[in-house]
Design a protein around this motif. Structure first.
Motif, PDB file in Angstrom:
ATOM      1  N   ASN A  44       0.928  -1.320  -0.062  1.00 39.82           N
ATOM      2  CA  ASN A  44      -0.062   0.048  -0.033  1.00 39.82           C
ATOM      3  C   ASN A  44       0.769   1.284   0.141  1.00 39.82           C
ATOM      4  O   ASN A  44       0.524   2.360  -0.623  1.00 39.82           O
ATOM      5  CB  ASN A  44      -0.898  -0.117   1.232  1.00 39.82           C
ATOM      6  CG  ASN A  44      -2.233  -0.546   0.993  1.00 39.82           C
ATOM      7  OD1 ASN A  44      -2.992   0.014  -0.003  1.00 39.82           O
ATOM      8  ND2 ASN A  44      -2.394  -1.628   1.473  1.00 39.82           N
ATOM      9  N   ALA A  47       2.806   1.429  -3.471  1.00 42.51           N
ATOM     10  CA  ALA A  47       1.576   1.887  -4.325  1.00 42.51           C
ATOM     11  C   ALA A  47       1.177   3.250  -4.417  1.00 42.51           C
ATOM     12  O   ALA A  47       1.049   4.164  -5.458  1.00 42.51           O
ATOM     13  CB  ALA A  47       0.356   0.782  -4.336  1.00 42.51           C
ATOM     14  N   ARG A  48       0.937   3.828  -3.153  1.00 41.51           N
ATOM     15  CA  ARG A  48       0.779   5.238  -3.142  1.00 41.51           C
ATOM     16  C   ARG A  48       1.614   6.084  -3.439  1.00 41.51           C
ATOM     17  O   ARG A  48       1.587   7.150  -4.176  1.00 41.51           O
ATOM     18  CB  ARG A  48       0.178   5.592  -1.599  1.00 41.51           C
ATOM     19  CG  ARG A  48      -1.006   4.900  -1.259  1.00 41.51           C
ATOM     20  CD  ARG A  48      -1.721   5.446   0.143  1.00 41.51           C
ATOM     21  NE  ARG A  48      -2.913   4.906   0.479  1.00 41.51           N
ATOM     22  CZ  ARG A  48      -4.014   5.286   1.086  1.00 41.51           C
ATOM     23  NH1 ARG A  48      -3.652   6.726   1.235  1.00 41.51           N
ATOM     24  NH2 ARG A  48      -5.158   4.701   1.399  1.00 41.51           N
ATOM     25  N   TYR A  51       1.634   6.254  -7.337  1.00 38.83           N
ATOM     26  CA  TYR A  51       0.730   7.359  -7.559  1.00 38.83           C
ATOM     27  C   TYR A  51       0.965   8.479  -7.640  1.00 38.83           C
ATOM     28  O   TYR A  51       0.845   9.226  -8.562  1.00 38.83           O
ATOM     29  CB  TYR A  51      -0.575   6.843  -7.035  1.00 38.83           C
ATOM     30  CG  TYR A  51      -1.824   7.889  -7.343  1.00 38.83           C
ATOM     31  CD1 TYR A  51      -2.474   7.515  -8.487  1.00 38.83           C
ATOM     32  CD2 TYR A  51      -2.277   8.805  -6.790  1.00 38.83           C
ATOM     33  CE1 TYR A  51      -3.459   8.200  -8.894  1.00 38.83           C
ATOM     34  CE2 TYR A  51      -3.052   9.758  -7.216  1.00 38.83           C
ATOM     35  CZ  TYR A  51      -3.836   9.328  -8.233  1.00 38.83           C
ATOM     36  OH  TYR A  51      -4.853  10.239  -8.574  1.00 38.83           O
ATOM     37  N   LEU A 133      -2.175  -4.021  -8.437  1.00 42.88           N
ATOM     38  CA  LEU A 133      -2.055  -2.560  -8.183  1.00 42.88           C
ATOM     39  C   LEU A 133      -1.868  -1.682  -9.484  1.00 42.88           C
ATOM     40  O   LEU A 133      -1.226  -0.574  -9.250  1.00 42.88           O
ATOM     41  CB  LEU A 133      -1.068  -2.287  -7.176  1.00 42.88           C
ATOM     42  CG  LEU A 133      -1.373  -3.287  -5.594  1.00 42.88           C
ATOM     43  CD1 LEU A 133      -0.266  -2.560  -4.815  1.00 42.88           C
ATOM     44  CD2 LEU A 133      -2.586  -2.594  -5.173  1.00 42.88           C
ATOM     45  N   TYR A 136      -2.683   2.186  -9.438  1.00 41.47           N
ATOM     46  CA  TYR A 136      -1.640   3.135  -9.059  1.00 41.47           C
ATOM     47  C   TYR A 136      -0.724   3.523 -10.010  1.00 41.47           C
ATOM     48  O   TYR A 136       0.052   4.757  -9.725  1.00 41.47           O
ATOM     49  CB  TYR A 136      -0.861   2.702  -7.878  1.00 41.47           C
ATOM     50  CG  TYR A 136      -1.971   2.282  -6.630  1.00 41.47           C
ATOM     51  CD1 TYR A 136      -2.084   3.438  -5.515  1.00 41.47           C
ATOM     52  CD2 TYR A 136      -2.857   1.225  -6.643  1.00 41.47           C
ATOM     53  CE1 TYR A 136      -2.993   3.033  -4.628  1.00 41.47           C
ATOM     54  CE2 TYR A 136      -3.795   0.922  -5.584  1.00 41.47           C
ATOM     55  CZ  TYR A 136      -3.553   1.969  -4.663  1.00 41.47           C
ATOM     56  OH  TYR A 136      -4.605   1.678  -3.583  1.00 41.47           O
ATOM     57  N   GLU A 195      -6.895   0.638   1.083  1.00 41.98           N
ATOM     58  CA  GLU A 195      -6.778   0.277   0.000  1.00 41.98           C
ATOM     59  C   GLU A 195      -7.998   0.553  -1.127  1.00 41.98           C
ATOM     60  O   GLU A 195      -7.898   1.378  -2.110  1.00 41.98           O
ATOM     61  CB  GLU A 195      -6.323  -1.029  -0.364  1.00 41.98           C
ATOM     62  CG  GLU A 195      -6.373  -1.511  -2.083  1.00 41.98           C
ATOM     63  CD  GLU A 195      -5.823  -3.015  -2.108  1.00 41.98           C
ATOM     64  OE1 GLU A 195      -6.526  -3.723  -2.891  1.00 41.98           O
ATOM     65  OE2 GLU A 195      -5.153  -3.438  -1.242  1.00 41.98           O
ATOM     66  N   THR A 199      -8.340   3.394  -4.019  1.00 39.30           N
ATOM     67  CA  THR A 199      -8.691   3.106  -5.701  1.00 39.30           C
ATOM     68  C   THR A 199      -9.954   3.767  -6.045  1.00 39.30           C
ATOM     69  O   THR A 199     -10.004   4.072  -7.148  1.00 39.30           O
ATOM     70  CB  THR A 199      -8.959   1.438  -5.585  1.00 39.30           C
ATOM     71  OG1 THR A 199      -7.847   0.937  -5.083  1.00 39.30           O
ATOM     72  CG2 THR A 199      -9.089   1.037  -7.217  1.00 39.30           C
ATOM     73  N   ILE A 202      -9.144   6.999  -7.181  1.00 40.85           N
ATOM     74  CA  ILE A 202      -8.425   7.065  -8.545  1.00 40.85           C
ATOM     75  C   ILE A 202      -9.430   6.945  -9.775  1.00 40.85           C
ATOM     76  O   ILE A 202      -9.133   7.546 -10.634  1.00 40.85           O
ATOM     77  CB  ILE A 202      -7.356   5.998  -8.704  1.00 40.85           C
ATOM     78  CG1 ILE A 202      -6.259   6.142  -7.621  1.00 40.85           C
ATOM     79  CG2 ILE A 202      -6.914   5.729 -10.101  1.00 40.85           C
ATOM     80  CD1 ILE A 202      -5.544   4.852  -7.459  1.00 40.85           C
TER      81      ILE A 202
END
Length: 213
Positions: A44, A47-48, A51, A133, A136, A195, A199, A202
């Protein structure tokens, strides 16, 4: 006998049963618990960051798909390590019969197979980038997946994984494994609280941009 004394005796008996079924002194247990919480937390965070900063994408010359594949390999390998540590932890825990003898094999096998079906069909339905993921990385799906197993469970991959943890505990007849499975479930619930909304954000932003254009 008073209610308070009865409750105290029941609590004492429960604690005694827990103490006999799990050995907290084993390093393997602590390593297993650490790996279980590390994986969803780490991915997490990574992935953040991806992004916001596109760190992995830049490592692959701006190719988001290659970056996502790289993260997918890492997630898979750390998942294998987590499962190995879990198995090692179980082998060092007290062995106590959990199910009646006639169900001791069929129940864990059925539970494991069903759990794997949920995991594998989820991966097939979402694809590599959808599973690992890709959102992201800016690799968004055209529409929400609503077929099996998502028409049965909201989060079939996490549910399936939890079922496999429970099945393994039953197979090896380690009550400690069922306690770890409950821990896994709590970790997954917490991970989903972070999560899921991110998402959704996004895809909401993509929808807003589409309307603006």
């Amino acid at each position: 006998m008073s209610i308070s004394s009865t409750t105290a005796k029941m609590s004492s008996k429960l604690l005694s049963q827990l103490e006999s079924s799990i050995d907290l002194s084993k390093t393997s247990l602590l390593l297993s618990l650490a790996s279980i919480v590390f994986n969803p937390t780490a991915w997490n965070i990574v992935a953040r960051n991806e992004y916001s900063n596109k760190t992995i994408t830049r490592l692959f010359g701006g190719n988001a798909k290659y970056g996502c594949y790289f993260l997918a390999v890492l997630i898979f390998l750390f998942g294998v390590l987590r499962d190995h540590l879990y198995q090692q932890a179980l082998l060092e825990q007290p062995k106590i019969s959990i199910l009646p003898e006639q169900y001791a094999t069929i129940v864990p096998v059925a539970l494991f197979v069903l759990g794997q079906i949920f995991v594998m069909t989820s991966t097939y339905a979402l694809g590599i980038t959808g599973t690992f993921l890709g959102d992201y990385f800016g690799i968004l799906m055209d529409h929400r997946v609503e077929g099996f197993p998502f028409n049965v469970l909201r989060d079939p991959m996490y549910v399936g994984s939890t079922m496999c943890f429970a099945a393994t505990a039953l197979w090896y007849e380690r009550p400690a494994g069922l306690i770890i499975t409950a821990y896994v479930y709590v970790v997954y619930i917490i991970a989903l609280r972070f999560e899921g909304p991110f998402t959704d954000m996004i895809y909401s932003r993509r929808a807003e941009k589409a309307k603006a254009n």
